[in-house]
Scaffold this active site. Structure first.
Site, mmCIF file in Angstrom:
data_model
loop_
_atom_site.group_PDB
_atom_site.id
_atom_site.type_symbol
_atom_site.label_atom_id
_atom_site.label_comp_id
_atom_site.label_asym_id
_atom_site.label_seq_id
_atom_site.Cartn_x
_atom_site.Cartn_y
_atom_site.Cartn_z
ATOM 1 N N GLY A 1 0.838 -1.198 0.000
ATOM 2 C CA GLY A 1 0.000 0.000 0.000
ATOM 3 C C GLY A 1 0.870 1.244 0.000
ATOM 4 N N MET B 1 5.193 2.625 1.398
ATOM 5 C CA MET B 1 6.491 2.230 1.959
ATOM 6 C C MET B 1 7.170 3.437 2.581
ATOM 7 S SD MET B 1 8.714 -0.070 2.543
ATOM 8 C CE MET B 1 10.147 0.401 3.515
ATOM 9 N N GLU B 2 7.642 3.223 3.817
ATOM 10 C CA GLU B 2 8.106 4.335 4.648
ATOM 11 C C GLU B 2 9.529 4.802 4.401
ATOM 12 O OE1 GLU B 2 7.493 1.153 5.696
ATOM 13 O OE2 GLU B 2 8.903 0.537 7.256
ATOM 14 N N ASN B 3 10.100 4.599 3.199
ATOM 15 C CA ASN B 3 11.474 5.043 2.936
ATOM 16 C C ASN B 3 11.715 6.393 3.594
ATOM 17 O OD1 ASN B 3 11.542 2.938 0.867
ATOM 18 N ND2 ASN B 3 10.204 4.327 -0.245
ATOM 19 N N HIS C 1 0.432 6.172 9.216
ATOM 20 C CA HIS C 1 1.233 4.978 9.467
ATOM 21 C C HIS C 1 2.674 5.165 8.958
ATOM 22 C CE1 HIS C 1 1.667 0.418 9.547
ATOM 23 N NE2 HIS C 1 2.640 0.752 8.707
ATOM 24 N N GLU C 2 2.804 5.585 7.724
ATOM 25 C CA GLU C 2 4.155 5.711 7.148
ATOM 26 C C GLU C 2 4.949 6.800 7.860
ATOM 27 O OE1 GLU C 2 4.804 3.223 5.571
ATOM 28 O OE2 GLU C 2 2.791 2.622 4.958
ATOM 29 N N HIS D 1 6.403 5.552 11.043
ATOM 30 C CA HIS D 1 7.616 4.766 10.782
ATOM 31 C C HIS D 1 8.871 5.644 10.723
ATOM 32 C CE1 HIS D 1 6.425 0.652 10.081
ATOM 33 N NE2 HIS D 1 5.628 0.916 9.054
ATOM 34 N N GLU E 1 5.950 -2.619 12.614
ATOM 35 C CA GLU E 1 4.604 -2.534 12.041
ATOM 36 C C GLU E 1 3.501 -2.340 13.089
ATOM 37 O OE1 GLU E 1 4.293 -1.756 9.220
ATOM 38 O OE2 GLU E 1 6.090 -2.457 8.190
HETATM 39 N N1 BES Z 1 6.578 -1.299 5.568
HETATM 40 C C1 BES Z 1 5.295 -1.477 4.989
HETATM 41 C C2 BES Z 1 5.330 -1.779 3.514
HETATM 42 C C3 BES Z 1 5.694 -3.204 3.165
HETATM 43 C C4 BES Z 1 4.776 -4.212 3.324
HETATM 44 C C5 BES Z 1 6.927 -3.515 2.649
HETATM 45 C C6 BES Z 1 5.099 -5.514 2.992
HETATM 46 C C7 BES Z 1 7.268 -4.810 2.334
HETATM 47 C C8 BES Z 1 6.351 -5.818 2.493
HETATM 48 C C9 BES Z 1 4.433 -0.238 5.191
HETATM 49 O O1 BES Z 1 4.787 0.554 6.257
HETATM 50 C C10 BES Z 1 3.053 -0.695 5.447
HETATM 51 O O2 BES Z 1 2.833 -1.254 6.474
HETATM 52 N N2 BES Z 1 2.140 -0.465 4.531
HETATM 53 C C11 BES Z 1 0.782 -0.922 4.635
HETATM 54 C C12 BES Z 1 -0.165 0.209 4.926
HETATM 55 C C13 BES Z 1 -0.468 0.399 6.356
HETATM 56 C C14 BES Z 1 -1.443 1.533 6.554
HETATM 57 C C15 BES Z 1 -1.004 -0.822 7.053
HETATM 58 C C16 BES Z 1 0.401 -1.539 3.307
HETATM 59 O O3 BES Z 1 1.250 -1.563 2.424
HETATM 60 O O4 BES Z 1 -0.721 -1.994 3.180
HETATM 61 ZN ZN ZN Z 2 4.210 -0.251 8.092
#
Ligand code: BES
Ligand code: ZN
Length: 868
Positions: A277, A279-281, A313-314, A317, A336
């Protein structure tokens, strides 16, 4: 900038050898859009930890051209380069004893990579603009794809600083984690953009983007730090809400954690092809378009909530994960769960009306309990042995169970104490890594409570307890704890853990949160009115005796919204597993027709829908009776509140209207269906305002479920020419709702030939999962096209697991269970074995449920006039 503490390397918590430690990367990359390759040049500064003759680092699908090592003794070329497929690592062997303990050396590598279309590493995203196909180069490194972009020590606890430069056409925008310090002309058309040095950080947070981009900047000023949303041409206005929220959220988190945001800018970029969805780069957050863009007039309230959640959320992070990182992937929850918990805290701060903590009980807590009720679940802290296991743990345990456990803990310690402890933890491990143990230490220090021994069971054990309540009237209440399993077949070996349970005893005297129930069973004094797990603060379920369920059902006014959601959810879940009768659930919700909370309604409708989904393959008469039951619950209320929306109306009142409208439609409510027909007809004849965004999903789904080719063309047209990104996705999901085999086959066909972006292919499948023909068609398509699907979505990336799950989990019988098991027998299930196991167990639990309770349900439906 303070880069004080570096991390000691803990042996065994890394997959790479520990003889060297990287300290700095100097990286230049040049993407080539004509060949989809990129050129790379990297110099890594290393501290030698122990004398040796080799260096191993991670590379994946990189062609290494020239390597040299510079030490105090001079320059060396490797005498041998070995690639290990399994570890995704390259090992450079040098002459004896080139690397001496305590030395600092530099390893330089020239390489070529593929600007791939797999949404991993340094990859290309493709989009159409004014009839022209265009490309953008972007990155997705987490968890272990940085090694596709450049040779690196791809472990979260091998933090280093980075100097990044990008070479690209002058008219393209180049972005990376840091701000630009210099732009150098290379030739007439090409530039080299040089970015500032990053703080110490992990590889999975590195990011860079090259493309034709536009941006908007927030009006809200967060110190003097520019906060921007970048998109390809024409989309920036949709980023308005996100960019303002981001600026405010940065300020908010800075205050809450008492740690300044350390970077000079924050860019957030919408990417057309994106596997997660968002990514928190660090300093350069990337998003799927739907999770970033919001249009006040064309998007739904659900989108508003989702986009706010994702942004919050991001940004959380940026502290949790980026400043302080989990030591290894087995503690992924530290990233997470905290980002999830904090995102709700942040949304709650800015949008009180959304009542996000009530929302949490119905959504996050329930998804946690649902997944963790399976034997194939895993503990929050989960051992990880191989890189290809990591993607699978980004699941409801790491996000929802973890954040539910944090909410429970915050409630126990008091939210202020909790946040203070968390802030201390972040400060202690800034620019370093931490373990769950470190978190417990900070929280123990600040609270004076024994956090570690209380919380350890919750994070190291799989599953959660079911508290069973027995009563001796006017004498005592006995509570007993045992493992809960959705399949209802707990064996002694499943049931060894004793949890410290925060009992939260709600009586007429108020809520007593002092009891921590840490034994198999205890007695409590008798109360005429009581509820366990007050406000649903705990991560467990409660089973009462039948009379108590009835009493609670008629005491709704004494219960909070969270209590009521929890009761409905527990009654629903306990009927699935057989701890209580399904008719218990039916009686409970039938008595709650005057309920006013959106969230309680949502839970009621969800639980009745699960019942209908489990009965999907049962006879039509019973299924119709369940449909009328839904109608009986919602129709009156739906008609009286109507489906006209007023912009100034309360957020939750609007959500409730939309929810009731959807449920009424699914029950076959004639008035609602007639209005759907009318709205849709007006809409396709050109009145784009004929369907309110909040009703859109219901209208599209309902039209599709009864529709033919004409409606299919209309919905396809909306998918191809949407008014907003969320409308596009809603239309795509509705394509799966057609109960017409030719259309379904056509939709499925389009998934494999690039008509639908690979990132979206699970969306129409979700639509199909909602009906019988869809479930069957989906599965036979999957089995027939398995090789193609496997190729399109390789298991090392994250999507295959979700696809397997949607394609299989709709079934409800053991025959199908066996058939699915048989299909995967002998196939390599690496990368999706967990999803598959969870899917199979879900089928088994549905099958058990129907077998056990179908007679009972039938009788209840007859007794209550739904079935003759
Ligand atoms: N760090 C994750 C993105 C991610 C997820 C990278 C799986 C690699 C594998 C990011 O912070 C994240 O959690 N994104 C969520 C959205 C959040 C609001 C729950 C997502 O991608 O759905
Ligand atoms: Zn996350």
């Amino acid at each position: 900038m303070c880069h004080s503490s570096t991390t000691a390397i803990v042996p065994g918590r890394q997959l790479l050898p520990t003889n060297v430690k990287p300290t700095h990367y100097d990286l230049t990359l040049e993407p080539k859009f004509d060949t989809f390759k990129f050129n790379g040049d990297i110099t890594i500064s290393l501290d030698v930890k122990s004398s040796s003759d080799f260096i191993s680092l991670n590379t994946l699908e990189l062609e290494l051209l020239e390597t040299k090592l510079v030490t105090d003794k001079g320059e060396f070329k490797p005498i041998e380069v070995k690639y290990d497929d399994d570890d995704q690592s390259s090992t450079f062997k040098f002459e004896d004893e080139v690397l001496k303990t305590g030395e600092s050396v530099k390893l330089s590598i020239k390489f070529i990579g593929e600007l791939n279309d797999k949404m991993a590493g340094f990859y290309r995203s493709t989009y159409q603009e004014d009839g022209e196909t265009k490309y953008l180069a972007t990155t997705q490194m987490e968890p272990t794809d940085c090694r596709r972009a450049f040779p690196c020590f791809d472990e979260p606890n091998l933090k280093a600083t980075y100097d990044i430069s990008l070479i690209a056409d002058k008219k393209l925008t180049c972005l990376s984690n840091m701000d630009v310090i210099d732009t150098i002309e290379v030739d007439e058309t090409t530039k080299k953009v040089v970015f500032n040095t990053t703080p110490l950080m992990s590889t999975y947070l590195v990011a860079f983007i090259v493309g034709e981009l536009e941006y908007i900047e927030s009006d809200y000023k967060f110190r003097d730090i520019p906060v921007r949303v970048y998109t390809t041409k024409g989309y920036t206005e949709g980023g308005k809400m996100s960019v303002e929220l981001a600026a405010k959220a940065l300020e908010y988190y800075e205050k809450v954690f008492d740690i300044p945001y350390p970077l000079p800018k924050m860019d957030m970029v919408g990417i057309h092809d994106f596997s997660a969805g968002a990514m928190e780069n660090w300093g350069l957050i990337t998003y799927r378009m739907v999770d970033l863009l919001f249009d006040e007039n064309k998007s739904t309230l659900a989108t508003k909530l989702r986009v706010s959640e994702v942004v919050a959320h991001e940004l959380a992070h940026q502290w949790f994960g980026n400043i302080c990182t989990m030591d290894f992937w087995d503690s992924l929850w530290l990233n997470e769960s905290f980002a999830t918990y904090m995102s709700w805290k942040c949304c709650n701060h800015f949008e009180k009306d959304w009542k996000v903590w009530e929302n949490f009980v119905g959504d996050s807590l329930q998804s946690a309990l649902t997944l963790d009720g399976l034997r194939s679940s895993h503990p929050i802290e989960v051992p990880v042995k191989r890189a290809d296991e990591i993607n699978q743990i980004f699941d409801a345990i790491s996000y929802e169970k973890g954040s539910s456990v944090l909410r429970m803990l915050a409630n126990w310690l008091g939210e202020d104490v909790f946040i203070k402890g968390v802030s201390n933890y972040l400060k202690t491990h800034s620019y370093g890594n931490a373990t769950t143990e470190d978190l417990w230490i900070s929280l123990t220090e600040v609270s004076g409570k024994d956090v570690k021994s209380t919380m350890k069971v919750w994070t190291t054990q799989v599953g959660y307890p079911l508290v069973t309540v027995n009563e001796v009237k006017d004498s005592k209440i006995t509570v007993e704890q045992h493992r809960y399993l959705t399949t209802g077949d707990v064996k002694p070996e499943d049931d060894t853990a004793i949890y410290p349970i925060f009992l939260g005893l709600k009586t007429d005297k108020g809520l007593d949160e002092s009891i921590v129930f840490n034994e198999r069973a205890i007695d409590l004094p008798y109360e005429d009115f009581f509820k366990i797990n007050g406000n649903s603060n705990g991560v467990y379920r409660v089973c009462y005796e039948p009379e108590r369920w009835q009493k609670l059902g008629s005491s709704a006014s004494k219960l909070s919204v969270e209590d009521r959601i929890g009761l409905v959810a527990d009654a629903g879940a306990l009927s699935v597993s057989g701890y209580s009768k399904t008719t218990n659930l039916l009686s409970l919700v039938s008595g709650w027709k005057t309920e006013t909370s959106f969230f309680v309604w949502d839970e009621i409708i969800t639980r009745i829908s699960s019942l209908r989904a489990a009965w999907l393959f049962e006879d039509e008469k019973t299924r119709n009776a369940l449909k009328s039951l839904t109608g009986n619950l919602v129709s009156e209320r739906c008609h009286s509140s109507g489906w006209i929306f007023d912009k100034d109306e309360n957020f939750l009142d609007q959500r409730l209207k939309a929810l009731l409208f959807g449920a009424a439609a699914s029950s076959g409510d004639l008035k609602v269906l007639a209005s759907i027909e009318k709205m849709f007809a007006e809409y396709i004849s050109g009145n784009k305002d004929a369907i309110h965004p909040n009703l859109r999903a219901t209208v599209f789904n309902s039209i599709a479920s009864k529709g033919g080719q004409l409606q299919y063309k209309a919905l396809l047209n909306i998918y191809e020419n949407p008014q907003s990104i969320d409308e596009k996705i809603t239309a795509l999901r509705a394509l799966g709702r057609f109960e017409n085999i030719d259309i379904l086959n056509d939709v499925l066909e389009s998934l494999l030939i690039g008509k639908v972006r690979p990132q979206d292919i699970y969306i129409p499948m979700q639509g199909m999962r909602a009906h019988k023909l869809g479930v069957e068609t989906l599965y036979s398509w999957m089995t027939l096209n398995w090789d193609k699907i496997y190729k399109l979505l390789p298991p090392g990336l994250s999507m295959l697991g979700s696809v397997v799950q949607v394609c299989t989990s709709g079934f409800t019988t053991m025959d199908k269970y066996e058939e699915i098991e048989e299909f995967f027998k002998g196939k390599n299930t690496t990368g999706f074995n967990q999803g598959l196991a969870q899917s199979l167990e879900t089928i088994k639990s549905k099958s058990n449920w129907v077998t056990r309770d179908s007679k009972d349900v039938e009788k209840w439906l007859i007794d209550n006039g739904y079935l003759k």
